[in-house]
Design a protein around this motif. Sequence first.
Motif, short mmCIF file in Angstrom:
data_model
loop_
_atom_site.label_atom_id
_atom_site.label_comp_id
_atom_site.label_asym_id
_atom_site.label_seq_id
_atom_site.Cartn_x
_atom_site.Cartn_y
_atom_site.Cartn_z
N MET A 146 0.95 -1.14 0.32
CA MET A 146 0.13 -0.16 0.40
C MET A 146 0.65 0.97 0.06
O MET A 146 1.81 1.41 0.95
CB MET A 146 -0.55 -0.40 1.26
N ILE A 147 0.22 2.49 -1.31
CA ILE A 147 1.51 3.15 -0.96
C ILE A 147 0.83 4.73 -1.15
O ILE A 147 -0.40 4.83 -1.43
CB ILE A 147 1.59 3.78 -2.75
N ILE A 148 0.87 5.81 -0.30
CA ILE A 148 0.07 6.71 0.42
C ILE A 148 1.02 8.13 0.02
O ILE A 148 2.21 7.90 0.63
CB ILE A 148 -0.20 6.87 2.15
N LEU A 149 -0.07 8.78 -0.65
CA LEU A 149 0.64 9.93 -0.10
C LEU A 149 -0.05 10.56 0.56
O LEU A 149 -1.51 11.18 0.55
CB LEU A 149 0.48 10.69 -1.56
N GLY A 150 1.10 11.18 1.17
CA GLY A 150 0.15 12.54 2.69
C GLY A 150 0.48 13.95 2.70
O GLY A 150 1.37 13.94 1.61
N LYS A 179 5.35 7.36 -10.00
CA LYS A 179 4.17 8.14 -10.45
C LYS A 179 2.97 8.10 -10.34
O LYS A 179 2.93 7.22 -9.73
CB LYS A 179 3.21 7.38 -12.75
N TRP A 180 1.92 8.52 -10.87
CA TRP A 180 0.24 8.32 -10.37
C TRP A 180 -0.43 7.94 -9.68
O TRP A 180 -0.94 6.99 -8.98
CB TRP A 180 -0.60 9.68 -10.62
N ASN A 181 0.15 6.85 -10.62
CA ASN A 181 -0.49 5.57 -10.67
C ASN A 181 -0.54 4.71 -9.72
O ASN A 181 -0.77 3.24 -9.34
CB ASN A 181 -0.80 4.53 -12.49
N SER A 182 1.10 4.12 -8.87
CA SER A 182 1.45 3.26 -8.44
C SER A 182 0.81 4.34 -6.58
O SER A 182 0.87 3.35 -6.29
CB SER A 182 3.00 3.99 -7.75
N ILE A 183 0.17 4.80 -6.57
CA ILE A 183 -0.86 6.09 -5.31
C ILE A 183 -1.87 5.12 -4.83
O ILE A 183 -2.47 5.33 -6.02
CB ILE A 183 -1.01 7.44 -5.40
#
Length: 367
Positions: A1-5, A72-76
């Motif tokens: 799970m990868i999160i942008l905070g 890239k955005w698709n990994s978030i």
Amino acid sequence: MIILGIETSCDETAAAIVEKKDNTISVLSSSIASSEELHKKSGGIIPEVAARKQVESIIPVIDDALSVADLKWNSIDAIAVTYGPGLIGSLLVGVETAKTLAYTLDKPIISVNHLHGHLFVNWLGDNKPELPAVGLVVSGGHTDFVKIDKNFEITYLGGTRDDAAGEAFDKSARLLGLSYPGGPAISKLAESYISTVIASEAKQSNEDGHSANRRIAMTKLDLFPRPMIDSNNLDMSFSGLKTSVLNYLKNNNVGVDPRLRGDDKVAYIAANIQEAIIDTLITKSMFAIKEYKPKSFILSGGVSANSRLRIKSKKVLQKMNEDLKFYVPQPQFSTDNAVMVATTAILKNNPIGWKNIYANPSLGIEE
Ligand code: KG4
Ligand code: ZN
């Protein structure tokens, strides 16, 4: 799970990418822009100035966090954002940016309480503080004791009745002519005072009157009062400290003059200010441990970057109970950052749609 905070509750604009893999939470990137330099000129935060700076910094900071993590955005998987408490203008920048990203990229949002972020950043890496825990959030706006039960449920136990401890550092520093934020400035002078005293004592093993005086001054460091320290509860009061400092300056002809920076006398006063605050926090932490018998103690918030507070509280609290686990974040994760937001989102794991998040400047610690 990868999160942008994303964190924009006050004068820091922060973005971070955090990953949970094999039960470990790791930081892939952490980017922070601060409007601190602008606030140095005004001696404190002007909300309008902070909000404008947030608008300028938010996109570059998010961009930087992604590029350092090489993603890239698709990994978030989800976008986590602080929705309160804080300054409304600043909060809105983060919340509206997160909503826009969630809508355009079709990602879920996880809303995070800033105060929970300070506490839960202690779950980084392989850390899994045993619950129930007692937590102390000590920052520029809060000085709160809480109990953390299983499922990360938070109950408020007590705290300051007036100013926060960080605010007391900041306001006292201003009286000494030190720049904003006052905590690091006072801490630096206090450390220099304390190490000078220790060095001079070590040098003069044949203790003369002068070194004895300095030793006594250092060990006592009790120029300023510690209100409510003996009350049998977790109430604290820090608003009187600035008046005591002002009175001391007047009565001792020290004067309020920025040119005094670095002066021995100012370092001595700084060490006393720091000690009055730390003593109060540690005495109340001891009370909380006696009363609630937690398995872990969690120190957090900007003031927990203070090295004397970190060292002294660990020593004193573990002396009371050697089985007690003591946690404090690395100093860069004590002060405001976005790693704490993403880490909390991973623990909470309750994604919502972009339509369901609103900034709440007066969000409570139990919410
Ligand atoms: O958590 P934080 O970064 O922002 C808020 O949520 O308020 O805390 C900022 C506060 C400021 O009052 C600052 O002076 C204080 O934390 N602070 C410190 C230290 N570093 C930051 N106080 C004492 N010693 C420090 N080293
Ligand atoms: Zn904070």
